[in-house]
Design a protein around this motif. Sequence first.
Motif, PDB file in Angstrom:
ATOM      1  N   LEU A  43       8.161 -13.872 -35.207  1.00 26.88           N
ATOM      2  CA  LEU A  43       6.925 -13.421 -34.581  1.00 26.88           C
ATOM      3  C   LEU A  43       6.447 -12.187 -35.331  1.00 26.88           C
ATOM      4  O   LEU A  43       7.227 -11.271 -35.569  1.00 26.88           O
ATOM      5  CB  LEU A  43       7.155 -13.061 -33.114  1.00 26.88           C
ATOM      6  CG  LEU A  43       7.694 -14.167 -32.219  1.00 26.88           C
ATOM      7  CD1 LEU A  43       7.997 -13.617 -30.832  1.00 26.88           C
ATOM      8  CD2 LEU A  43       6.702 -15.307 -32.135  1.00 26.88           C
TER       9      LEU A  43
ATOM     10  N   PHE B  13       3.536  -9.193 -35.214  1.00 30.82           N
ATOM     11  CA  PHE B  13       2.473  -8.509 -34.496  1.00 30.82           C
ATOM     12  C   PHE B  13       1.776  -7.619 -35.531  1.00 30.82           C
ATOM     13  O   PHE B  13       2.339  -6.628 -35.978  1.00 30.82           O
ATOM     14  CB  PHE B  13       3.036  -7.690 -33.332  1.00 30.82           C
ATOM     15  CG  PHE B  13       3.727  -8.558 -32.322  1.00 30.82           C
ATOM     16  CD1 PHE B  13       3.002  -9.225 -31.348  1.00 30.82           C
ATOM     17  CD2 PHE B  13       5.099  -8.739 -32.367  1.00 30.82           C
ATOM     18  CE1 PHE B  13       3.637 -10.046 -30.426  1.00 30.82           C
ATOM     19  CE2 PHE B  13       5.740  -9.551 -31.454  1.00 30.82           C
ATOM     20  CZ  PHE B  13       5.007 -10.209 -30.476  1.00 30.82           C
TER      21      PHE B  13
ATOM     22  N   PHE C 137      -5.500  -9.375 -41.895  1.00 26.46           N
ATOM     23  CA  PHE C 137      -4.616 -10.252 -41.128  1.00 26.46           C
ATOM     24  C   PHE C 137      -4.187 -11.470 -41.944  1.00 26.46           C
ATOM     25  O   PHE C 137      -3.001 -11.797 -42.012  1.00 26.46           O
ATOM     26  CB  PHE C 137      -5.306 -10.695 -39.835  1.00 26.46           C
ATOM     27  CG  PHE C 137      -4.454 -11.579 -38.973  1.00 26.46           C
ATOM     28  CD1 PHE C 137      -3.630 -11.031 -38.006  1.00 26.46           C
ATOM     29  CD2 PHE C 137      -4.457 -12.959 -39.140  1.00 26.46           C
ATOM     30  CE1 PHE C 137      -2.832 -11.841 -37.214  1.00 26.46           C
ATOM     31  CE2 PHE C 137      -3.662 -13.775 -38.351  1.00 26.46           C
ATOM     32  CZ  PHE C 137      -2.848 -13.221 -37.391  1.00 26.46           C
TER      33      PHE C 137
ATOM     34  N   ALA D 269      -0.354 -12.392 -43.003  1.00 24.64           N
ATOM     35  CA  ALA D 269       0.249 -13.607 -42.446  1.00 24.64           C
ATOM     36  C   ALA D 269       0.688 -14.558 -43.557  1.00 24.64           C
ATOM     37  O   ALA D 269       1.777 -15.146 -43.488  1.00 24.64           O
ATOM     38  CB  ALA D 269      -0.730 -14.288 -41.499  1.00 24.64           C
TER      39      ALA D 269
ATOM     40  N   ILE E 209       4.786 -17.081 -36.373  1.00 28.78           N
ATOM     41  CA  ILE E 209       3.648 -16.971 -35.468  1.00 28.78           C
ATOM     42  C   ILE E 209       3.135 -15.549 -35.604  1.00 28.78           C
ATOM     43  O   ILE E 209       3.850 -14.591 -35.307  1.00 28.78           O
ATOM     44  CB  ILE E 209       4.047 -17.268 -34.005  1.00 28.78           C
ATOM     45  CG1 ILE E 209       4.533 -18.708 -33.881  1.00 28.78           C
ATOM     46  CG2 ILE E 209       2.873 -17.002 -33.063  1.00 28.78           C
ATOM     47  CD1 ILE E 209       5.058 -19.066 -32.517  1.00 28.78           C
ATOM     48  N   ALA E 210       1.911 -15.412 -36.082  1.00 24.60           N
ATOM     49  CA  ALA E 210       1.322 -14.095 -36.308  1.00 24.60           C
ATOM     50  C   ALA E 210       0.157 -13.888 -35.348  1.00 24.60           C
ATOM     51  O   ALA E 210      -0.699 -14.762 -35.210  1.00 24.60           O
ATOM     52  CB  ALA E 210       0.847 -13.980 -37.748  1.00 24.60           C
ATOM     53  N   VAL E 211       0.152 -12.742 -34.691  1.00 25.44           N
ATOM     54  CA  VAL E 211      -0.925 -12.392 -33.766  1.00 25.44           C
ATOM     55  C   VAL E 211      -1.360 -10.964 -34.042  1.00 25.44           C
ATOM     56  O   VAL E 211      -0.594 -10.150 -34.549  1.00 25.44           O
ATOM     57  CB  VAL E 211      -0.487 -12.539 -32.283  1.00 25.44           C
ATOM     58  CG1 VAL E 211      -0.138 -13.974 -31.951  1.00 25.44           C
ATOM     59  CG2 VAL E 211       0.666 -11.626 -31.959  1.00 25.44           C
ATOM     60  N   SER E 212      -2.590 -10.691 -33.707  1.00 27.49           N
ATOM     61  CA  SER E 212      -3.102  -9.329 -33.829  1.00 27.49           C
ATOM     62  C   SER E 212      -2.795  -8.604 -32.527  1.00 27.49           C
ATOM     63  O   SER E 212      -2.833  -9.195 -31.451  1.00 27.49           O
ATOM     64  CB  SER E 212      -4.612  -9.361 -34.074  1.00 27.49           C
ATOM     65  OG  SER E 212      -5.110  -8.059 -34.214  1.00 27.49           O
ATOM     66  N   THR E 213      -2.471  -7.338 -32.633  1.00 34.48           N
ATOM     67  CA  THR E 213      -2.120  -6.583 -31.442  1.00 34.48           C
ATOM     68  C   THR E 213      -2.500  -5.117 -31.612  1.00 34.48           C
ATOM     69  O   THR E 213      -2.540  -4.599 -32.716  1.00 34.48           O
ATOM     70  CB  THR E 213      -0.611  -6.673 -31.134  1.00 34.48           C
ATOM     71  OG1 THR E 213      -0.351  -5.888 -29.962  1.00 34.48           O
ATOM     72  CG2 THR E 213       0.243  -6.152 -32.257  1.00 34.48           C
TER      73      THR E 213
END
Length: 103
Positions: free
Chosen positions: A48, A50, A57, A61, A74-78
């Motif tokens: 993961l 963040f 991004f 990623a 799994i890459a998400v912006s936070t």
Amino acid sequence: MSAFSDRFRRLASSASAGQIRQIATTDRLEGVEASSFRFGGRHSPLALAFISPNVDFDAIAQSLAALAGSTPVIAVSTAGELCSQPGESVYLGRVDKRDSQNN
């Protein structure tokens, strides 16, 4: 059972209990290498990421995915709004100069 839940079940069963690695880095991914995605010589079942909203991004990623090899990323912006559990926080507060765009 869906294909996703079947794959998730296989990934979860291959993970060793307590095998979690947190790496705080910059947008240059300093300190992150292919071995970061391996535990005991085996690929991690999942990674993961963040990613700060202040960096590129897609580039981050893609770089992580290349380093991870067969480990799904799994890459998400936070902005850092993560939860904590008793005795162990997964929240990483603001770190000065976390990304090179702020240097």
